[in-house]
Design an enzyme around this catalytic site. Structure first.
Site, PDB file in Angstrom:
ATOM      1  N   PRO A   1      25.851   3.433 -14.423  1.00 23.58           N
ATOM      2  CA  PRO A   1      24.891   2.759 -13.533  1.00 23.58           C
ATOM      3  C   PRO A   1      24.938   3.358 -12.136  1.00 23.58           C
ATOM      4  O   PRO A   1      26.005   3.697 -11.624  1.00 23.58           O
ATOM      5  CB  PRO A   1      25.393   1.312 -13.528  1.00 23.58           C
ATOM      6  CG  PRO A   1      26.874   1.433 -13.778  1.00 23.58           C
ATOM      7  CD  PRO A   1      27.022   2.611 -14.714  1.00 23.58           C
TER       8      PRO A   1
ATOM      9  N   ARG B   1      10.017   8.451  -2.953  1.00 23.92           N
ATOM     10  CA  ARG B   1       9.719   8.008  -4.316  1.00 23.92           C
ATOM     11  C   ARG B   1       8.252   7.625  -4.533  1.00 23.92           C
ATOM     12  O   ARG B   1       7.701   7.927  -5.603  1.00 23.92           O
ATOM     13  CB  ARG B   1      10.640   6.867  -4.728  1.00 23.92           C
ATOM     14  CG  ARG B   1      12.108   7.286  -4.822  1.00 23.92           C
ATOM     15  CD  ARG B   1      12.973   6.212  -5.468  1.00 23.92           C
ATOM     16  NE  ARG B   1      12.644   6.021  -6.862  1.00 23.92           N
ATOM     17  CZ  ARG B   1      11.975   5.009  -7.337  1.00 23.92           C
ATOM     18  NH1 ARG B   1      11.531   4.038  -6.531  1.00 23.92           N
ATOM     19  NH2 ARG B   1      11.708   4.905  -8.627  1.00 23.92           N
TER      20      ARG B   1
ATOM     21  N   CYS C   1       2.209  13.625   8.789  1.00 25.77           N
ATOM     22  CA  CYS C   1       0.875  14.239   8.690  1.00 25.77           C
ATOM     23  C   CYS C   1       0.528  14.519   7.235  1.00 25.77           C
ATOM     24  O   CYS C   1       0.331  15.667   6.821  1.00 25.77           O
ATOM     25  CB  CYS C   1       0.814  15.518   9.520  1.00 25.77           C
ATOM     26  SG  CYS C   1       0.931  15.210  11.286  1.00 25.77           S
ATOM     27  N   GLU C   2       0.501  13.473   6.439  1.00 25.96           N
ATOM     28  CA  GLU C   2       0.147  13.541   5.025  1.00 25.96           C
ATOM     29  C   GLU C   2      -0.596  12.264   4.658  1.00 25.96           C
ATOM     30  O   GLU C   2      -0.119  11.159   4.935  1.00 25.96           O
ATOM     31  CB  GLU C   2       1.401  13.642   4.141  1.00 25.96           C
ATOM     32  CG  GLU C   2       2.203  14.906   4.298  1.00 25.96           C
ATOM     33  CD  GLU C   2       1.554  16.097   3.613  1.00 25.96           C
ATOM     34  OE1 GLU C   2       0.659  15.898   2.767  1.00 25.96           O
ATOM     35  OE2 GLU C   2       1.946  17.232   3.947  1.00 25.96           O
TER      36      GLU C   2
END
Length: 520
Positions: free
Chosen positions: A364, A416, A447-448
């Site tokens: 885990p 993610r 800047c995306e």
């Protein structure tokens, strides 16, 4: 006429036509969903979030934002609960379980020390992670080394540290480990016959062909991907199939797998101690069937290898990948339930096959680190954009307002959502609010256009510049995947325990960013 409330003082609202179908309007925007948070996170008397008795306002003032806030007690409790649950469930099967914390989720020297203190072992994937473990004083026998492309230097370091196991990912790597271990043994024997090195302890990572119900890039046991040795019939090399045909006939040769070839090869090396088998079917998995099917396949293979080659495989690692709650609709299983289901399958399968149950291990990572941490952001720009409503269930040519709320981090501290289209949740952290729910997209400052932290969340309509927002479930694969895109410093990680907070990973400064620029 006053707008009706939901009984908690928060004004009621209808679902936004832009919201995904799974996202319900919260009945109380100030309520925290327990399964998504560390056990010691709560609303304080002033309405703001607190962890371990410390308010987020105080944490933001002392450490700045963005900031990863980790509950040490919660991390330790989750780690210990896995160890206790698996030991109990497998007590009559194999005397307990070796639980390896998957360091790739989040690793620093403090975490490595906590893991060992709570009775776990540590799985690493690189020389850098081994270096952290060494600095933390983790004994070599409690370490494992993974990786599909280990360098010779990483293999040498693992052997120097006498790690408990090297998880071999390919036939090529098996030969390199064997050669390096043999050369070391010869060198050490020549230097001092009393100090001949022990053999390399190896597990073979197999791909059992079990398709986990998860994102394609984090499903790691199907055939068409980079990890492991295939168990599929006919995947052995032509050379090995020729050997099998000579000894056992063409029928057996046609069904030979790469996994079988690896077992035979490992057994033929004096420098290799073959411990057993490993598999990992994917990540963020809620359904138990995949784990159970993988266990059956590996145990059946253990029996087949004993029958065919007389090779005992005393250990089997069934991996990790247990899901956590990122949103209210996620339903993670508690460790005891996971352990009992897996123990039942191992117990019954070994009985059917007539074999002694191997020592079981699990890994885990996210399930321990993920819920223990939230990311604290400072809100900035608020922007309302009119967009077309999807045709399903809406009048033709209808529009709705999507709110964009920018924060002072983004894809540099949580990649993610960009990599896996992952969903997260968010709450107003610095205060309580009785404003109506407003469907909001929490975005970063990069800047995306794809720089999205939380794609869809209902936040109070009055949330805005200067407020603190908290995104839960960010303890795994957020700091670990963080970057310096747009020259933002990576946030630090603060551990909170017993009413006090301390850096366990310091946040980066501009000086840190410039320190490697040779033109400065």
């Amino acid at each position: 006429m006053a707008q009706p409330t939901n009984g908690s003082g928060v004004r009621a609202a209808s679902p936004s036509p832009l919201a995904p179908t799974w996202l319900a309007v919260p009945s109380d925007l100030n309520r925290l969903e327990p399964k998504m948070w560390a056990h010691d996170v709560e609303r304080a008397s002033d309405g703001g979030l607190a962890v371990g008795g410390l308010g987020v306002g105080e944490l933001a003032e002392q450490f700045g934002t963005p900031l990863f806030v980790l509950s040490e007690d919660d991390f330790r409790t989750r780690a210990r609960s896995f160890k206790d649950a698996f030991d109990s469930a497998f007590a009559d099967v194999c005397g307990g379980v070796d639980v390896y914390y998957a360091g790739k989720a989040f690793l620093c020297s403090a975490v490595a020390a906590w893991v060992v203190e709570e009775g776990l072992r540590l799985d690493t994937c690189s020389g850098g992670e081994l270096a952290v473990a060494a600095k933390a004083g983790v004994p070599g026998e409690l370490l494992g080394l993974h990786g599909n492309n280990k360098s010779d230097a990483e293999i040498e370091r693992a052997l120097d540290m006498r790690v408990g196991r090297i998880v071999v990912d390919s036939l090529d790597e098996l030969e390199r480990v064997a050669a390096i271990a043999a050369a070391r043994a010869e060198r050490d024997w020549a230097h001092d016959p009393e100090r001949r090195e022990a053999r390399a302890k190896v597990m073979l990572r197999l791909t059992p062909g079990v398709h986990a119900h998860t994102h394609e890039f984090i499903a790691t046991a199907h055939e068409d991907q980079k990890f492991g040795l295939s168990m599929a019939p006919g995947t052995a090399s032509a050379e090995f199939r020729a050997e099998v045909a000579e000894e056992s006939g063409d029928g057996a040769a046609a069904g030979a797998s790469a996994a079988e070839e690896a077992v035979a090869a490992a057994s033929g090396h004096d420098s290799i101690e073959l411990l057993g088998l490993h598999c990992h079917i994917g990540s963020q998995i809620f359904e138990p069937e995949g784990f159970e099917l993988a266990a059956v396949k590996l145990l059946t293979f253990v029996a087949a290898m004993r029958s065919a080659y007389g090779v005992g495989l005393p250990e089997v690692d069934l991996g990790g990948g247990y899901g956590i709650a990122y949103t209210p609709v996620d339903a993670p299983r508690p460790p005891a339930q996971i352990a009992e289901a897996m123990a039942a399958v191992v117990r019954s399968t070994c009985a059917e096959l007539g074999i002694t149950p191997p020592r079981i291990s699990v890994e885990p990572g996210r399930a321990i680190a993920g819920p223990s941490t939230f990311t604290l952001y400072r809100a900035g720009t608020v922007k309302d954009v009119v967009v077309d409503v999807p045709e399903t269930g809406a009048a033709p040519d209808s529009t709705a307002v999507r709110r964009y709320l920018s924060v002072d981090g983004g894809m540099s501290d949580n990649a993610r959502p960009v990599l896996y289209d992952a969903d997260y949740s968010a709450v107003l952290a610095s205060r309580a609010s009785v404003a109506p729910p407003q469907l909001t997209r929490v975005v970063g400052k990069h800047c995306e256009s794809g720089d999205i932290v939380v794609r869809d969340a209902y936040l109070p309509a009055d949330a805005g510049r200067g407020d603190l927002l908290a995104v839960p479930g960010t303890g795994a694969y957020c700091w670990a995947l963080s970057s310096n895109y747009n020259y933002l410093g990576r946030p630090g990680v603060v551990a909170v325990r017993h009413g006090s907070a301390r850096w366990i990973v310091r946040g980066e400064t501009e000086q840190d960013l410039l320190s490697r620029d040779m033109g400065v």
